[in-house]
Enzyme design. Structure first.
Site, PDB file in Angstrom:
ATOM      1  N   ALA A 174       0.849  -1.194   0.000  1.00  0.00           N
ATOM      2  CA  ALA A 174       0.000   0.000   0.000  1.00  0.00           C
ATOM      3  C   ALA A 174       0.878   1.235   0.000  1.00  0.00           C
ATOM      4  O   ALA A 174       2.032   1.201   0.429  1.00  0.00           O
ATOM      5  CB  ALA A 174      -0.895   0.017   1.241  1.00  0.00           C
ATOM      6  N   THR A 178      -6.889  -0.879   7.957  1.00  0.00           N
ATOM      7  CA  THR A 178      -6.546   0.083   9.011  1.00  0.00           C
ATOM      8  C   THR A 178      -7.780   0.605   9.741  1.00  0.00           C
ATOM      9  O   THR A 178      -8.877   0.652   9.166  1.00  0.00           O
ATOM     10  CB  THR A 178      -5.787   1.277   8.376  1.00  0.00           C
ATOM     11  N   ASP A 179      -7.556   1.055  10.976  1.00  0.00           N
ATOM     12  CA  ASP A 179      -8.653   1.684  11.736  1.00  0.00           C
ATOM     13  C   ASP A 179      -9.113   2.988  11.093  1.00  0.00           C
ATOM     14  O   ASP A 179     -10.181   3.502  11.415  1.00  0.00           O
ATOM     15  CB  ASP A 179      -8.251   1.929  13.206  1.00  0.00           C
ATOM     16  N   GLU A 180      -8.296   3.534  10.176  1.00  0.00           N
ATOM     17  CA  GLU A 180      -8.639   4.843   9.604  1.00  0.00           C
ATOM     18  C   GLU A 180      -9.890   4.777   8.737  1.00  0.00           C
ATOM     19  O   GLU A 180     -10.495   5.812   8.446  1.00  0.00           O
ATOM     20  CB  GLU A 180      -7.447   5.408   8.829  1.00  0.00           C
ATOM     21  N   TYR A 187      -5.866   8.653   1.873  1.00  0.00           N
ATOM     22  CA  TYR A 187      -5.334   7.340   2.290  1.00  0.00           C
ATOM     23  C   TYR A 187      -6.459   6.463   2.841  1.00  0.00           C
ATOM     24  O   TYR A 187      -6.646   5.314   2.400  1.00  0.00           O
ATOM     25  CB  TYR A 187      -4.224   7.520   3.342  1.00  0.00           C
ATOM     26  N   ALA A 193      -9.626   6.711   2.498  1.00  0.00           N
ATOM     27  CA  ALA A 193     -10.640   6.397   1.476  1.00  0.00           C
ATOM     28  C   ALA A 193     -10.140   5.301   0.544  1.00  0.00           C
ATOM     29  O   ALA A 193     -10.904   4.408   0.154  1.00  0.00           O
ATOM     30  CB  ALA A 193     -10.977   7.658   0.683  1.00  0.00           C
ATOM     31  N   LYS A 243      -7.980   2.926   1.302  1.00  0.00           N
ATOM     32  CA  LYS A 243      -7.991   1.645   2.032  1.00  0.00           C
ATOM     33  C   LYS A 243      -9.429   1.134   2.158  1.00  0.00           C
ATOM     34  O   LYS A 243      -9.675  -0.080   2.059  1.00  0.00           O
ATOM     35  CB  LYS A 243      -7.360   1.807   3.423  1.00  0.00           C
ATOM     36  N   GLY A 295      -7.834  18.151   7.410  1.00  0.00           N
ATOM     37  CA  GLY A 295      -8.777  17.032   7.630  1.00  0.00           C
ATOM     38  C   GLY A 295      -8.334  16.074   8.721  1.00  0.00           C
ATOM     39  O   GLY A 295      -8.705  14.894   8.726  1.00  0.00           O
ATOM     40  N   HIS A 296      -7.542  16.572   9.668  1.00  0.00           N
ATOM     41  CA  HIS A 296      -6.902  15.708  10.679  1.00  0.00           C
ATOM     42  C   HIS A 296      -7.933  15.033  11.603  1.00  0.00           C
ATOM     43  O   HIS A 296      -8.668  15.713  12.320  1.00  0.00           O
ATOM     44  CB  HIS A 296      -5.971  16.592  11.518  1.00  0.00           C
TER      45      HIS A 296
HETATM   46  P1  NAD Z   1       4.995   0.754   4.476  1.00  0.00           P
HETATM   47  O1  NAD Z   1       4.725   2.022   3.722  1.00  0.00           O
HETATM   48  O2  NAD Z   1       6.135   0.688   5.432  1.00  0.00           O
HETATM   49  O3  NAD Z   1       5.197  -0.450   3.439  1.00  0.00           O
HETATM   50  C1  NAD Z   1       4.444  -0.600   2.282  1.00  0.00           C
HETATM   51  C2  NAD Z   1       5.173  -1.592   1.393  1.00  0.00           C
HETATM   52  O4  NAD Z   1       4.371  -1.813   0.225  1.00  0.00           O
HETATM   53  C3  NAD Z   1       6.538  -1.102   0.908  1.00  0.00           C
HETATM   54  O5  NAD Z   1       7.488  -2.127   1.028  1.00  0.00           O
HETATM   55  C4  NAD Z   1       6.301  -0.744  -0.552  1.00  0.00           C
HETATM   56  O6  NAD Z   1       7.454  -0.887  -1.356  1.00  0.00           O
HETATM   57  C5  NAD Z   1       5.218  -1.740  -0.924  1.00  0.00           C
HETATM   58  N1  NAD Z   1       4.388  -1.303  -2.053  1.00  0.00           N
HETATM   59  C6  NAD Z   1       3.806  -0.091  -2.233  1.00  0.00           C
HETATM   60  N2  NAD Z   1       3.138  -0.066  -3.399  1.00  0.00           N
HETATM   61  C7  NAD Z   1       3.292  -1.299  -3.956  1.00  0.00           C
HETATM   62  C8  NAD Z   1       2.813  -1.893  -5.154  1.00  0.00           C
HETATM   63  N3  NAD Z   1       2.050  -1.220  -6.027  1.00  0.00           N
HETATM   64  N4  NAD Z   1       3.136  -3.179  -5.402  1.00  0.00           N
HETATM   65  C9  NAD Z   1       3.918  -3.880  -4.534  1.00  0.00           C
HETATM   66  N5  NAD Z   1       4.416  -3.362  -3.400  1.00  0.00           N
HETATM   67  C10 NAD Z   1       4.098  -2.074  -3.109  1.00  0.00           C
HETATM   68  O7  NAD Z   1       3.618   0.419   5.179  1.00  0.00           O
HETATM   69  P2  NAD Z   1       3.322  -0.302   6.580  1.00  0.00           P
HETATM   70  O8  NAD Z   1       3.263   0.723   7.629  1.00  0.00           O
HETATM   71  O9  NAD Z   1       4.190  -1.479   6.718  1.00  0.00           O
HETATM   72  O10 NAD Z   1       1.821  -0.777   6.294  1.00  0.00           O
HETATM   73  C11 NAD Z   1       1.574  -2.063   5.734  1.00  0.00           C
HETATM   74  C12 NAD Z   1       0.079  -2.238   5.583  1.00  0.00           C
HETATM   75  O11 NAD Z   1      -0.534  -2.094   6.857  1.00  0.00           O
HETATM   76  C13 NAD Z   1      -0.575  -1.194   4.678  1.00  0.00           C
HETATM   77  O12 NAD Z   1      -1.542  -1.835   3.912  1.00  0.00           O
HETATM   78  C14 NAD Z   1      -1.195  -0.213   5.646  1.00  0.00           C
HETATM   79  O13 NAD Z   1      -2.342   0.384   5.074  1.00  0.00           O
HETATM   80  C15 NAD Z   1      -1.559  -1.128   6.814  1.00  0.00           C
HETATM   81  N6  NAD Z   1      -1.597  -0.502   8.142  1.00  0.00           N
HETATM   82  C16 NAD Z   1      -0.534   0.266   8.579  1.00  0.00           C
HETATM   83  C17 NAD Z   1      -0.585   0.799   9.871  1.00  0.00           C
HETATM   84  C18 NAD Z   1       0.550   1.631  10.436  1.00  0.00           C
HETATM   85  O14 NAD Z   1       0.401   2.216  11.524  1.00  0.00           O
HETATM   86  N7  NAD Z   1       1.719   1.690   9.798  1.00  0.00           N
HETATM   87  C19 NAD Z   1      -1.703   0.571  10.688  1.00  0.00           C
HETATM   88  C20 NAD Z   1      -2.756  -0.217  10.193  1.00  0.00           C
HETATM   89  C21 NAD Z   1      -2.669  -0.750   8.917  1.00  0.00           C
HETATM   90  P1  TYD Z   2       1.165   9.241  11.616  1.00  0.00           P
HETATM   91  O1  TYD Z   2       2.311   8.512  12.214  1.00  0.00           O
HETATM   92  O2  TYD Z   2       1.347   9.936  10.316  1.00  0.00           O
HETATM   93  O3  TYD Z   2      -0.039   8.203  11.554  1.00  0.00           O
HETATM   94  P2  TYD Z   2      -1.616   8.446  11.214  1.00  0.00           P
HETATM   95  O4  TYD Z   2      -1.772   9.740  10.531  1.00  0.00           O
HETATM   96  O5  TYD Z   2      -1.867   7.302  10.316  1.00  0.00           O
HETATM   97  O6  TYD Z   2      -2.319   8.360  12.531  1.00  0.00           O
HETATM   98  O7  TYD Z   2       0.678  10.319  12.666  1.00  0.00           O
HETATM   99  C1  TYD Z   2       0.273   9.963  13.972  1.00  0.00           C
HETATM  100  C2  TYD Z   2      -0.250  11.213  14.634  1.00  0.00           C
HETATM  101  O8  TYD Z   2       0.836  12.134  14.804  1.00  0.00           O
HETATM  102  C3  TYD Z   2      -1.291  11.948  13.804  1.00  0.00           C
HETATM  103  O9  TYD Z   2      -2.279  12.494  14.675  1.00  0.00           O
HETATM  104  C4  TYD Z   2      -0.514  13.061  13.134  1.00  0.00           C
HETATM  105  C5  TYD Z   2       0.566  13.375  14.156  1.00  0.00           C
HETATM  106  N1  TYD Z   2       1.847  13.868  13.580  1.00  0.00           N
HETATM  107  C6  TYD Z   2       2.394  15.071  14.046  1.00  0.00           C
HETATM  108  O10 TYD Z   2       1.846  15.757  14.922  1.00  0.00           O
HETATM  109  N2  TYD Z   2       3.573  15.490  13.488  1.00  0.00           N
HETATM  110  C7  TYD Z   2       4.212  14.793  12.527  1.00  0.00           C
HETATM  111  O11 TYD Z   2       5.274  15.238  12.035  1.00  0.00           O
HETATM  112  C8  TYD Z   2       3.654  13.550  12.078  1.00  0.00           C
HETATM  113  C9  TYD Z   2       4.329  12.729  11.008  1.00  0.00           C
HETATM  114  C10 TYD Z   2       2.469  13.126  12.645  1.00  0.00           C
END
Ligand code: NAD
Ligand code: TYD
Length: 341
Positions: A84, A126-128, A150, A152, A154, A275-276
């Protein structure tokens, strides 16, 4: 289940899942399929470099031919889709890549998977998708109210998964994780961004009043949650994977500064994200019903994470060049300048 394709397995959570699964299930073959975007990093897979039950293939989930080829070549019977575009701030700057990967890419994986005849398809979401949760805790049957491109995208991916289950009888499971943190997270998200900036005594841009609430989940707990949903989840169902540990952003930032021995004066309140969402909060009872429990407390997890970034600056310093610096300029320069004036 024998041959599992882990799409996006070179990213943060996907690589944690691969590192965990390779050892937990030596009789499975894991194939990481990743486009290696700015967020994909083969260093994340170094710990499994010598594992005989892991293979890496570079490719794009939105590219039908390469998906078909990897599914056939490795006789894949299961897909776990992490791939993603995953960062809200980037989705505000440039939404198109999100639609392409998070919606069209999911459709492509489903469609080719259906034609090839794979078994289970797990979509990591995601919870989003629930949007801003002013009070209470989201349960899996709540409606979707995504607010960022993002979220939307997901939500759109999830809808495709649902339609393939209902229409074609595909065996699907969806997981919805909360804000995840831990080692190997690309330093654009709050936790690794603030840790690595603070280590270099740089200002930390806290959006708005810093009183937004997130539900924090350690990455290994997230990976185990996906394993439980993969093996025990009921077809067609969704499962929340929640840390159930709600914190204000400002508290998280201050804790990290304290663990690093850095002053709170590094924190700068900057203009808010557009839109935070104010609050995310989910209920994890349904996954707990399958035997999953969160193992890491937030205090312990944050301590581990700070130590990891301190010990592994070889990993993040080489990321913080090139594309990263361009993004930093676009995202933070104006916000930090506004905070100064
Ligand atoms: P990340 O951005 O670290 O990793 C995404 C990976 O997907 C990367 O390795 C990237 O190269 C690969 N990728 C992107 N586009 C691609 C494509 N078109 N084809 C093949 N590979 C592709 O993300 P993450 O934080 O590890 O998140 C992983 C999943 O978990 C995502 O689907 C995200 O929506 C979901 N998620 C993340 C969080 C969070 O807090 N990070 C929370 C809930 C869900
Ligand atoms: P983030 O790690 O981008 O995750 P998400 O937007 O998916 O929750 O951000 C976590 C929270 O931190 C979010 O409320 C936005 C805030 N934030 C800041 O205040 N400053 C920053 O530089 C970043 C990256 C996030």
């Amino acid at each position: 289940m024998k041959n599992i394709l882990v799409t996006g397995g070179a990213g943060f959570i996907g690589s944690a899942f691969v590192r965990y699964m390779v050892n937990a299930y030596p009789h499975y073959t894991l194939v990481t399929f990743d486009k290696l975007t700015y967020a994909g990093n083969l260093d994340n897979l170094l710990p499994v470099k010598n594992a005989s039950n892991h293979h890496f293939e570079q490719g794009d989930i939105a590219d039908r031919e390469s998906v078909q080829s990897v599914l056939e070549q490795h006789k894949i019977d299961t897909i776990v889709n992490f791939a993603a575009e995953s960062h809200v701030d980037r989705s505000i700057l440039e939404p198109e890549a999100f639609i392409r990967t998070d919606v069209f890419g999911v459709y492509t994986l489903l469609e080719v998977g259906r034609q090839v005849g794979i078994g289970r398809f797990v979509q990591v979401s995601t919870d989003e998708v629930y949007g801003d949760v002013h009070e209470g805790f989201s349960v899996e049957t709540d409606s979707f109210l995504p607010n960022s491109p993002y979220a939307a995208s997901k939500a759109g991916g999830e809808m495709m998964v649902r339609s393939y289950h209902v229409t074609y009888g595909m065996d699907t499971v969806i997981t919805r994780g909360s804000n995840t943190y831990g080692p190997y997270q690309y330093p654009e998200k709050l936790v690794p961004f603030f840790i690595t900036e603070a280590m270099d005594d740089k200002p930390l841009p806290l959006y708005g009043d810093g009183m937004q609430i997130r539900d924090w989940l350690y990455v290994d707990d997230h990976a185990r949650g996906i394993d439980v949903a993969l093996h025990k989840g009921k077809s067609g169902e969704a499962y929340n994977i929640a840390g159930e540990d709600l914190r204000h952003n400002i508290e998280v930032a201050k804790k990290m500064l304290s663990l690093l021995g850095k002053p709170e004066s590094l924190l700068k309140h900057v203009p808010d994200r557009e839109g935070h969402d104010r609050r995310y909060a989910m209920n994890a009872d349904k996954l707990r019903g399958l035997g999953w429990e969160r193992q890491m407390t937030f205090e312990e997890g944050l301590h581990n994470t700070v130590s990891w970034y301190k010990t592994n600056d070889w990993w993040w310093r080489k990321i913080k060049t090139g594309e990263y610096l361009d993004y930093y300029k676009k995202q933070y320069a104006a916000r930090l300048a506004a905070a100064e004036s």
